[in-house]
Write an enzyme that holds these catalytic residues in place. Structure first.
Site, short mmCIF file in Angstrom:
data_model
loop_
_atom_site.label_atom_id
_atom_site.label_comp_id
_atom_site.label_asym_id
_atom_site.label_seq_id
_atom_site.Cartn_x
_atom_site.Cartn_y
_atom_site.Cartn_z
N LYS A 110 1.29 -1.28 0.08
CA LYS A 110 -0.08 0.21 0.03
C LYS A 110 1.32 1.18 0.01
O LYS A 110 0.50 1.73 -0.70
CB LYS A 110 -1.01 -0.20 1.37
CG LYS A 110 -2.20 -1.28 0.96
CD LYS A 110 -2.85 -1.76 2.53
CE LYS A 110 -3.59 -2.10 1.78
NZ LYS A 110 -4.68 -3.44 3.25
N GLN A 144 -4.71 -1.76 9.21
CA GLN A 144 -4.65 -3.18 8.53
C GLN A 144 -5.03 -4.27 9.67
O GLN A 144 -5.09 -3.75 10.73
CB GLN A 144 -2.92 -3.47 8.33
CG GLN A 144 -2.99 -4.65 7.78
CD GLN A 144 -3.79 -4.36 6.20
OE1 GLN A 144 -3.78 -3.33 5.73
NE2 GLN A 144 -4.29 -5.63 5.71
N ASP A 187 -11.25 2.26 3.58
CA ASP A 187 -11.80 0.94 3.88
C ASP A 187 -12.65 1.00 3.82
O ASP A 187 -14.05 -0.75 3.36
CB ASP A 187 -11.10 0.74 4.88
CG ASP A 187 -10.26 -0.77 4.89
OD1 ASP A 187 -9.34 -1.03 3.72
OD2 ASP A 187 -9.36 -0.74 6.07
#
Ligand code: GUN
Length: 291
Positions: A52, A96, A119
């Site tokens: 990422k 994460q 997200d």
């Protein structure tokens, strides 16, 4: 023999467009910023976070990494998120997953400002996705929809089977398909006759996390097979959920692992970071950011 859907190529195509958007933003003095939080201890999470960050660097998105010890407390992690919620040069916040067991994942996700939730895991954004009124998309499902669109695969009226009911992939995937007028079945660990259900599918999307879960005898001739799995086979080689070598002889389209869904997920995260900038601009200034 199926056409192999090239996630890297489709990803490049979308990244070209992202680059154009970033150029326009830069001309306005705006550089999108993404904060990535990782609680160390899971090697796979470390690889995803590195990828990422690399994507941000290659596109020119500003990024900050917060690498936390496996012993970090709930309060410390919440305080970090509260700080990032207020930080002006940060437009997107990503924690994460999975988190270690001692942390309350639900509460952590809820603490992220929904306008910075790149997200789309926050309860408000999930609700919006269910209602079809969303501005931040779940990255992996959105990437899959882009792949289908790129290949001119219309899901309207198709029988789509989603294998797996995770909050990250299975459930939001089913919602995006439904909003595009597909007929959707979600299968999970308690589903009976998965093989029969799959055999009737025009499109199978597997997010199970088990090597060779989808075998050729489960796939209807000329079905589309999308593999979200990231597993290791007996030789330690990266592989998906689908028995690729045999299923490719039955399907009309298939995604490989690696080089299929994976690159799309990261690209959609970059897209969401730009979408978050637009959203925050609109919230602050009351008008659309024209890029
Ligand atoms: N873990 C596995 N996939 C994802 C993802 O898309 N986002 C986050 N935050 N964690 C993940």
């Amino acid at each position: 023999m199926a056409k192999i859907i090239n996630g890297k190529q489709i990803s490049e195509h979308i990244r070209n467009n992202i680059s154009k958007n970033l150029k326009s933003l830069k001309e306005m003095g705006i550089i999108p910023g993404l904060a990535v939080i990782i609680v160390e201890g899971d090697p796979a999470s470390r690889t995803y976070v590195d990828n990422k960050k690399k994507a941000c660097e290659s596109l020119g998105i500003y990024s900050e990494e917060y690498s936390l010890s496996p012993q970090v407390t709930q309060e410390e992690l919440l305080d970090l998120i509260y700080m990032l919620n207020e930080k002006a040069n940060i437009n997107g916040i990503l924690v994460q997953l999975p988190l270690p067991k001692h942390l309350n994942e639900k509460q952590i996700i809820k603490s992220i400002n929904p306008l910075k939730d790149v997200d789309a895991f926050h309860i408000e954004n999930v609700g919006r996705i269910i209602l079809g009124d969303y501005y931040l998309s779940p990255c992996t499902p959105a990437g899959i929809m882009e792949m289908l669109k790129f290949e001119n695969i219309n899901v309207c009226g198709k029988n789509c089977v989603v294998l797996g009911r995770s909050n990250i992939v299975g459930i939001p995937m089913a919602m995006l398909l439904l909003h595009s007028n597909a007929t959707v079945t979600i299968c999970h660990t308690k589903t009976k006759s998965i093989k029969d259900i799959c055999k009737n599918a025009d499109i199978i999307i597997s997010a199970v996390g088990k090597t060779k879960f989808v075998t050729a005898d489960m796939v209807k001739k000329d079905a589309v097979v999308i593999d979200v799995g990231i597993n290791r086979d007996d030789n330690g080689k990266l592989c998906g959920d689908v028995d690729f070598e045999n299923v490719k002889n039955v399907a009309s389209y298939i995604t490989p692992v690696p080089g299929g869904v994976g690159p799309m997920t990261i690209t959609m995260l970059m897209q969401n970071t730009i979408n978050a900038v637009k959203l925050q601009y609109k919230t602050i200034f009351g008008e659309e950011l024209k890029i």
